[in-house]
Motif scaffolding. Sequence first.
Motif, short mmCIF file in Angstrom:
data_model
loop_
_atom_site.label_atom_id
_atom_site.label_comp_id
_atom_site.label_asym_id
_atom_site.label_seq_id
_atom_site.Cartn_x
_atom_site.Cartn_y
_atom_site.Cartn_z
N TRP A 12 0.88 -1.49 0.31
CA TRP A 12 0.29 -0.09 0.42
C TRP A 12 1.10 1.41 0.00
O TRP A 12 0.61 2.28 -0.19
CB TRP A 12 -0.42 -0.49 1.14
N HIS A 13 1.87 1.47 0.27
CA HIS A 13 2.70 1.75 0.85
C HIS A 13 4.10 2.46 -0.64
O HIS A 13 4.06 3.02 -1.69
CB HIS A 13 3.91 2.42 1.25
N LEU A 14 3.51 1.77 -1.54
CA LEU A 14 4.07 1.72 -3.42
C LEU A 14 3.07 2.47 -4.13
O LEU A 14 2.15 2.52 -4.53
CB LEU A 14 4.53 0.43 -3.85
N GLY A 15 3.59 2.99 -5.12
CA GLY A 15 3.27 4.06 -6.36
C GLY A 15 3.32 6.01 -5.65
O GLY A 15 4.52 6.30 -6.56
N VAL A 16 2.75 6.56 -5.01
CA VAL A 16 2.47 8.04 -4.96
C VAL A 16 3.87 8.25 -4.40
O VAL A 16 4.61 8.94 -5.16
CB VAL A 16 2.12 8.45 -4.69
N VAL A 17 4.29 7.97 -3.37
CA VAL A 17 5.51 8.61 -2.75
C VAL A 17 6.96 7.32 -2.79
O VAL A 17 6.66 6.10 -2.85
CB VAL A 17 5.01 8.89 -1.18
N GLU A 18 7.58 8.28 -3.31
CA GLU A 18 8.77 7.62 -3.65
C GLU A 18 9.40 6.38 -2.38
O GLU A 18 8.70 6.71 -0.43
CB GLU A 18 10.12 8.04 -3.56
N PRO A 19 9.37 4.74 -2.35
CA PRO A 19 10.04 4.35 -1.28
C PRO A 19 11.07 4.58 -0.11
O PRO A 19 10.63 3.83 0.90
CB PRO A 19 10.37 2.64 -1.70
N GLY A 20 11.65 5.54 -0.32
CA GLY A 20 12.60 5.54 0.69
C GLY A 20 12.29 6.61 1.52
O GLY A 20 12.31 7.00 2.28
N VAL A 21 11.78 7.60 0.94
CA VAL A 21 10.29 8.76 1.62
C VAL A 21 9.51 8.00 2.56
O VAL A 21 9.25 8.64 3.38
CB VAL A 21 9.79 9.16 0.77
N SER A 22 9.46 6.93 2.25
CA SER A 22 7.92 6.00 2.90
C SER A 22 8.42 5.88 3.72
O SER A 22 7.43 5.57 5.20
CB SER A 22 7.50 5.76 1.87
N ALA A 23 9.77 5.46 3.29
CA ALA A 23 11.35 4.02 4.88
C ALA A 23 10.97 5.12 5.54
O ALA A 23 10.73 4.57 7.38
CB ALA A 23 11.78 3.81 4.03
N ASN A 79 14.61 13.31 -4.14
CA ASN A 79 13.53 12.72 -4.34
C ASN A 79 12.48 14.12 -3.56
O ASN A 79 12.87 15.01 -2.75
CB ASN A 79 13.56 12.00 -3.23
N THR A 80 11.49 14.12 -3.81
CA THR A 80 10.35 14.58 -2.64
C THR A 80 9.95 14.35 -2.41
O THR A 80 9.02 13.10 -1.89
CB THR A 80 9.30 15.62 -4.03
N PHE A 81 9.93 15.29 -0.81
CA PHE A 81 9.11 14.85 0.53
C PHE A 81 7.31 14.78 0.25
O PHE A 81 6.81 15.87 1.27
CB PHE A 81 9.42 15.74 1.51
N ASN A 82 6.77 14.65 -0.43
CA ASN A 82 5.55 14.30 -1.48
C ASN A 82 5.15 13.76 0.35
O ASN A 82 5.26 12.93 0.88
CB ASN A 82 4.99 14.14 -2.37
N TYR A 83 3.52 13.27 0.03
CA TYR A 83 2.17 12.53 0.75
C TYR A 83 0.95 12.14 -0.03
O TYR A 83 0.25 12.88 0.18
CB TYR A 83 2.07 13.34 2.45
N GLU A 84 0.40 10.77 0.18
CA GLU A 84 -0.33 10.27 -0.34
C GLU A 84 -1.31 10.58 0.52
O GLU A 84 -2.25 9.68 1.21
CB GLU A 84 0.17 9.19 -0.76
N ALA A 85 -2.62 11.51 0.46
CA ALA A 85 -3.50 11.83 1.28
C ALA A 85 -4.61 10.86 0.88
O ALA A 85 -5.61 10.97 0.95
CB ALA A 85 -3.40 13.40 1.72
N THR A 86 -3.87 9.54 1.19
CA THR A 86 -5.42 8.98 1.12
C THR A 86 -5.64 7.95 2.50
O THR A 86 -4.49 7.60 3.21
CB THR A 86 -5.40 7.95 -0.09
N TRP A 87 -6.35 7.24 2.96
CA TRP A 87 -7.21 6.41 3.84
C TRP A 87 -5.88 5.10 3.55
O TRP A 87 -5.29 5.06 4.73
CB TRP A 87 -8.51 5.62 3.73
N GLN A 88 -6.20 4.61 2.62
CA GLN A 88 -5.08 3.24 2.15
C GLN A 88 -3.68 4.24 2.48
O GLN A 88 -3.45 3.21 3.88
CB GLN A 88 -5.06 2.77 1.14
N TYR A 89 -3.24 4.76 1.94
CA TYR A 89 -1.62 5.23 2.66
C TYR A 89 -1.36 5.31 4.32
O TYR A 89 -0.55 4.71 5.00
CB TYR A 89 -1.08 6.09 1.50
#
Length: 297
Positions: free
Chosen positions: A23-34, A204-214
């Motif tokens: 669920w963390h793969l997609g919009v946000v770069e993996p390193g940023v999600s980590a 990388n951009t420190f963005n955020y996926e503002a969804t319930w799932q993420y």
Amino acid sequence: MRVLLLFAATVLIWGSTWIVVQWHLGVVEPGVSAFYRNTLAALILFAWCWKSKLALRFPLKDHINFLLLGLFLFSSNYWLVYRATGFMTSGLVAVVFSTIVFFNMFNARLILKYPVRLVMVLGAGLGVSGIFLLFYGELAEFSWRDNSVRGFALAFLATILASLGSITATYLSSHRQLPVIQYNAWGMFYGCIILFLAALFGGNTFNYEATWQYSSALLYLGVVGTAAGFACYLKLIEIIGPGKAGYTFVMFPVVALIISTAFEGYQWSATAFCGLALVLLGSFLALRTKPVLADSV
């Protein structure tokens, strides 16, 4: 009973996170999600230490080991696993990561002079063979001509680094006799810094996926998967050593498949049931041996 509870908790927690990671793969770069995940976990652990009035001041030589722990177990390993999952199925990543049980035994012997017992090697062989059978269908579709090769290389490197992180944690517990919660918190802190710098200098951009799932995945992975999961795993290392604790990585893909059966319609075959039997037998053989002491050679 304490060992069984810690082992079961680690397996159940990490078995559930294996699917949530997707669920963390997609919009946000993996390193940023980590980075987000580890930061949340580190804040929780430091807050716990502060509330419980646990000492957080340690000499410089310990902070060097905390840095190594952060590098091996809480940053590069995470980033590589996220990357690998983007190139091949989570089942194949689980197969590769299950081999950590061998790396833990080898590295513990090489670095910390822990003995390697035949029954543990046999148990590891049975367990990893069982993982191969459990994910035989995905292995059969593996191709050396596409990005699966890249995913395999990333997962394999992540496994080696995670093993080195386990050995570092063993050293901190057995040789330095440091408390798990505190060195876990400091390791995550340094891991966060490494992930932040890697993302920053990687453009990388420190963005955020503002969804319930993420967001729900972030909360679960940070609070349960990282803060609680590693607390259980590192305590397990302290009690029974890295070799036997590594069997959690053999067992938790089984939990992941059970969850997949309930929510994703995974179909169990005769081959998969044989694999499950081998995993259970291998873990039983390994865990029934006496704990390995650091001064046993």
